[in-house]
Motif scaffolding. Structure first.
Motif, PDB file in Angstrom:
ATOM      1  N   ILE A 130      11.521   1.532   1.400  1.00 19.63           N
ATOM      2  CA  ILE A 130      10.315   1.342   0.581  1.00 19.63           C
ATOM      3  C   ILE A 130      10.686   0.824  -0.808  1.00 19.63           C
ATOM      4  O   ILE A 130      10.115  -0.154  -1.300  1.00 19.63           O
ATOM      5  CB  ILE A 130       9.550   2.697   0.445  1.00 19.63           C
ATOM      6  N   THR A 133      12.082  -2.752  -0.740  1.00 19.50           N
ATOM      7  CA  THR A 133      11.047  -3.738  -0.418  1.00 19.50           C
ATOM      8  C   THR A 133      10.083  -3.946  -1.583  1.00 19.50           C
ATOM      9  O   THR A 133       9.893  -5.078  -2.039  1.00 19.50           O
ATOM     10  CB  THR A 133      10.236  -3.289   0.809  1.00 19.50           C
ATOM     11  N   TYR A 134       9.507  -2.852  -2.074  1.00 19.57           N
ATOM     12  CA  TYR A 134       8.403  -2.973  -3.032  1.00 19.57           C
ATOM     13  C   TYR A 134       8.827  -3.083  -4.485  1.00 19.57           C
ATOM     14  O   TYR A 134       8.119  -3.673  -5.285  1.00 19.57           O
ATOM     15  CB  TYR A 134       7.429  -1.795  -2.885  1.00 19.57           C
ATOM     16  N   GLU A 137      12.278  -5.871  -4.501  1.00 14.25           N
ATOM     17  CA  GLU A 137      11.859  -7.158  -3.945  1.00 14.25           C
ATOM     18  C   GLU A 137      12.923  -7.805  -3.067  1.00 14.25           C
ATOM     19  O   GLU A 137      13.202  -9.005  -3.174  1.00 14.25           O
ATOM     20  CB  GLU A 137      11.404  -8.112  -5.062  1.00 14.25           C
ATOM     21  N   ALA A 138      13.515  -7.000  -2.204  1.00 15.39           N
ATOM     22  CA  ALA A 138      14.512  -7.515  -1.264  1.00 15.39           C
ATOM     23  C   ALA A 138      13.841  -7.848   0.062  1.00 15.39           C
ATOM     24  O   ALA A 138      12.921  -7.152   0.494  1.00 15.39           O
ATOM     25  CB  ALA A 138      15.606  -6.463  -1.048  1.00 15.39           C
ATOM     26  N   GLY A 139      14.295  -8.917   0.702  1.00 16.99           N
ATOM     27  CA  GLY A 139      13.802  -9.275   2.028  1.00 16.99           C
ATOM     28  C   GLY A 139      14.415  -8.339   3.060  1.00 16.99           C
ATOM     29  O   GLY A 139      15.382  -7.647   2.766  1.00 16.99           O
ATOM     30  N   TYR A 140      13.843  -8.329   4.292  1.00 17.43           N
ATOM     31  CA  TYR A 140      14.350  -7.338   5.253  1.00 17.43           C
ATOM     32  C   TYR A 140      15.787  -7.635   5.702  1.00 17.43           C
ATOM     33  O   TYR A 140      16.527  -6.734   6.051  1.00 17.43           O
ATOM     34  CB  TYR A 140      13.412  -7.193   6.460  1.00 17.43           C
ATOM     35  N   ARG A 141      16.177  -8.932   5.663  1.00 11.85           N
ATOM     36  CA  ARG A 141      17.565  -9.262   6.045  1.00 11.85           C
ATOM     37  C   ARG A 141      18.552  -8.671   5.037  1.00 11.85           C
ATOM     38  O   ARG A 141      19.589  -8.123   5.400  1.00 11.85           O
ATOM     39  CB  ARG A 141      17.758 -10.775   6.132  1.00 11.85           C
ATOM     40  N   VAL A 154      15.545  -1.912  10.250  1.00 11.75           N
ATOM     41  CA  VAL A 154      14.828  -1.961   8.965  1.00 11.75           C
ATOM     42  C   VAL A 154      13.327  -2.030   9.221  1.00 11.75           C
ATOM     43  O   VAL A 154      12.540  -1.282   8.621  1.00 11.75           O
ATOM     44  CB  VAL A 154      15.276  -3.183   8.124  1.00 11.75           C
ATOM     45  N   LYS A 155      12.933  -2.908  10.158  1.00 16.29           N
ATOM     46  CA  LYS A 155      11.506  -3.056  10.453  1.00 16.29           C
ATOM     47  C   LYS A 155      10.940  -1.754  11.021  1.00 16.29           C
ATOM     48  O   LYS A 155       9.827  -1.338  10.670  1.00 16.29           O
ATOM     49  CB  LYS A 155      11.299  -4.198  11.450  1.00 16.29           C
ATOM     50  N   MET A 158      10.596   0.821   8.291  1.00 14.34           N
ATOM     51  CA  MET A 158       9.448   0.502   7.447  1.00 14.34           C
ATOM     52  C   MET A 158       8.147   0.869   8.160  1.00 14.34           C
ATOM     53  O   MET A 158       7.243   1.459   7.558  1.00 14.34           O
ATOM     54  CB  MET A 158       9.478  -0.993   7.103  1.00 14.34           C
TER      55      MET A 158
ATOM     56  N   ASP B  17       4.694  -5.839  11.540  1.00 16.11           N
ATOM     57  CA  ASP B  17       5.967  -5.356  10.980  1.00 16.11           C
ATOM     58  C   ASP B  17       6.430  -6.180   9.784  1.00 16.11           C
ATOM     59  O   ASP B  17       7.239  -5.723   8.981  1.00 16.11           O
ATOM     60  CB  ASP B  17       7.060  -5.363  12.054  1.00 16.11           C
ATOM     61  N   PRO B  20       4.778  -5.921   5.018  1.00 17.91           N
ATOM     62  CA  PRO B  20       5.285  -5.487   3.704  1.00 17.91           C
ATOM     63  C   PRO B  20       6.003  -6.611   2.951  1.00 17.91           C
ATOM     64  O   PRO B  20       5.836  -6.756   1.743  1.00 17.91           O
ATOM     65  CB  PRO B  20       6.281  -4.374   4.051  1.00 17.91           C
ATOM     66  N   TRP B  21       6.764  -7.417   3.676  1.00 13.59           N
ATOM     67  CA  TRP B  21       7.526  -8.491   3.024  1.00 13.59           C
ATOM     68  C   TRP B  21       6.644  -9.708   2.784  1.00 13.59           C
ATOM     69  O   TRP B  21       6.928 -10.510   1.916  1.00 13.59           O
ATOM     70  CB  TRP B  21       8.778  -8.804   3.866  1.00 13.59           C
ATOM     71  N   MET B  24       5.063  -9.079  -0.479  1.00  9.67           N
ATOM     72  CA  MET B  24       6.027  -9.252  -1.563  1.00  9.67           C
ATOM     73  C   MET B  24       6.479 -10.708  -1.713  1.00  9.67           C
ATOM     74  O   MET B  24       7.180 -11.043  -2.668  1.00  9.67           O
ATOM     75  CB  MET B  24       7.271  -8.383  -1.303  1.00  9.67           C
ATOM     76  N   THR B  26       8.626 -12.256   0.237  1.00  6.40           N
ATOM     77  CA  THR B  26      10.064 -12.402   0.491  1.00  6.40           C
ATOM     78  C   THR B  26      10.372 -12.892   1.911  1.00  6.40           C
ATOM     79  O   THR B  26      11.519 -12.831   2.341  1.00  6.40           O
ATOM     80  CB  THR B  26      10.816 -11.073   0.227  1.00  6.40           C
ATOM     81  N   LEU B  27       9.335 -13.365   2.610  1.00  8.70           N
ATOM     82  CA  LEU B  27       9.580 -13.935   3.947  1.00  8.70           C
ATOM     83  C   LEU B  27       9.986 -15.402   3.800  1.00  8.70           C
ATOM     84  O   LEU B  27       9.714 -16.017   2.764  1.00  8.70           O
ATOM     85  CB  LEU B  27       8.303 -13.857   4.793  1.00  8.70           C
ATOM     86  N   ARG B  56       2.264  -1.373  -2.653  1.00  7.00           N
ATOM     87  CA  ARG B  56       3.082  -2.131  -3.610  1.00  7.00           C
ATOM     88  C   ARG B  56       2.777  -1.677  -5.035  1.00  7.00           C
ATOM     89  O   ARG B  56       3.673  -1.429  -5.833  1.00  7.00           O
ATOM     90  CB  ARG B  56       2.782  -3.628  -3.460  1.00  7.00           C
ATOM     91  N   ASN B  59       4.165   1.700  -5.916  1.00  4.00           N
ATOM     92  CA  ASN B  59       5.616   1.734  -6.095  1.00  4.00           C
ATOM     93  C   ASN B  59       6.088   1.089  -7.371  1.00  4.00           C
ATOM     94  O   ASN B  59       7.277   1.008  -7.622  1.00  4.00           O
ATOM     95  CB  ASN B  59       6.300   1.092  -4.884  1.00  4.00           C
TER      96      ASN B  59
END
Lengths: 177, 219
Positions: A130, A133-134, A137-141, A154-155, A158, B17, B20-21, B24, B26-27, B56, B59
């Motif tokens: 959490i 991500t929020y 501001e990191a991507g899931y990779r 990770v997915k 989340m 899924d 969330p990104w 943000m 970040t995709l 968001r 947080n």
């Protein structure tokens, strides 16, 4: 920067330390929920950065490498104080719903507080996802790299974190949302 | 029909899924488009998106500030005072990695190609005279090709470079060694011009000493 640190450049190290201090402190505090341990974990992390900078292999971003160290140090600190790292099914710290006033700013502030408390009630792994991500501001990779786990994990983490947050929030709040 | 439902479900799950990104930003582009498209058709995911936005916001709470100076001082005390001695093999490995990195690869390869061509040309050019020499036949009775005679010359300390040059040109001489420890020079002069050159050199007021080396050895 890390190359200079690997050569023992203390000024470069101090610059890096100051640049990352606030972000790392926040990540560690949100992951561990242990404000009293934050500086110790942060310094353990930066100690490793200083002494292992020569091992940084440039296949990932420097920030990813540093956060990965911070994540491992956070989990280790939690284990040392017997705080569970994995998800705990016994949900505690359910937010106090009586305090909510359905009125604009007041309501939003309350909502934030309740959500923050709800996040605190998650496991360390879920809180880290959490927070990364929020706030970071990191991507899931990148999060998968930091946590040293597959992208699908990770997915999944989340998804479960979001589901738990919903379960923790009072029904009335969900209506407001 | 069943397959289509399953596909729709898996597409829905995939987008759900990613939300969330997505919120943000970040995709990557393809994922961003995928979510955009799905949101147009899926009310459940649109509802979910609103919840994501709240999450968001929630947080973004600020935490109390910490004293970076104090924290750094504590760590500084733990760090070794001396810079870490990097072992030789690590330095070599790092150097190798740096040289093999993509940024270096292109110029290195170009340099290597130039070196290979240069070596090939040098090798070819070097072989030619060597081959010619191998086939040169010289009878034992034939006198050896005339070697230049050598003469030791010393100039007065006041001799200018221009003067020295004039004397050498007039005598058909080249400096092949020197200045020696005694401040003398060794000149090379064609044997047939040796006598005339020695005479001319001895007539120069700037020349202190003229001593033909071969003449001395022959005597």
């Amino acid at each position: 920067m890390l190359e200079r640190i690997a050569r023992g450049d203390m000024r470069a190290f101090e610059t890096l330390y100051r640049a990352y201090f606030a972000r790392l402190a926040r990540f560690i505090e949100r992951t561990t929920r242990r404000p009293e341990l934050v500086e110790e974990i942060l310094n353990d992390t930066m100690f490793v950065v200083s002494t292992s900078a020569h091992k940084f292999n440039r296949t990932s971003k420097a920030s990813t490498w540093i956060f990965a160290i911070a994540y491992r140090k956070s989990l280790k600190a939690l284990r040392d104080v017997d705080d569970p790292v994995e998800a705990d099914d016994a949900l505690e710290a359910v937010p106090d719903t009586d305090a909510i006033e359905p009125r604009d700013e007041v309501m939003r502030t309350q909502l934030r507080r309740i959500l923050t408390e709800a996040v605190d009630a998650l496991s360390a792994n879920h809180r880290a996802v959490i927070e990364l991500t929020y706030f970071q501001e990191a991507g899931y990779r990148e999060i998968a790299e930091i946590m040293g786990c597959p992208i699908e994990t990770v997915k999944t983490r989340m998804f479960h974190a979001r589901r738990r947050l919903k379960a923790l929030l009072p029904e009335r709040l969900e209506d407001i949302l | 029909m069943t397959a289509r439902v399953v596909n729709l479900d898996s597409a829905h799950r995939e987008v759900r899924d990613l939300l969330p990104w997505f919120v943000m930003g970040t995709l990557d582009e393809a994922e961003q488009r995928l979510v955009d498209e799905h949101l147009k058709a899926c009310a459940a995911c649109r509802g979910e998106l609103e919840w994501e936005r709240q999450l968001r916001e929630a947080n973004r709470v600020a935490l109390p500030e910490r004293d970076v100076d104090r924290a750094f001082a504590a760590l500084r005390a733990r760090l070794p005072a001396q810079p870490r001695e990097v072992p030789l093999f690590e330095r070599l490995r790092d150097l190798g990695e740096r040289l093999l990195s993509p940024a270096w690869m292109r110029p290195m390869l170009a340099l290597q190609a130039v070196a290979i061509v240069g070596l090939a040309v040098a090798l070819w050019a070097g072989r030619m005279p060597a081959a010619a020499q191998e086939h040169t036949y010289r009878a034992l009775s034939r006198p050896a090709a005339a070697e230049p005679a050598r003469v030791v010359v010393a100039f007065t300390p006041q001799t200018s470079l221009g003067e020295m040059r004039r004397i050498l040109l007039a005598s058909d001489a080249r400096i092949v060694d020197g200045p020696t420890a005694a401040d003398a020079y060794i000149l090379a002069i064609a044997p047939e011009r040796l006598d005339a050159a020695v005479q001319r050199l001895r007539g120069e007021s700037s020349v202190l000493l003229v001593q033909p080396l071969e003449a001395k050895a022959a005597q």
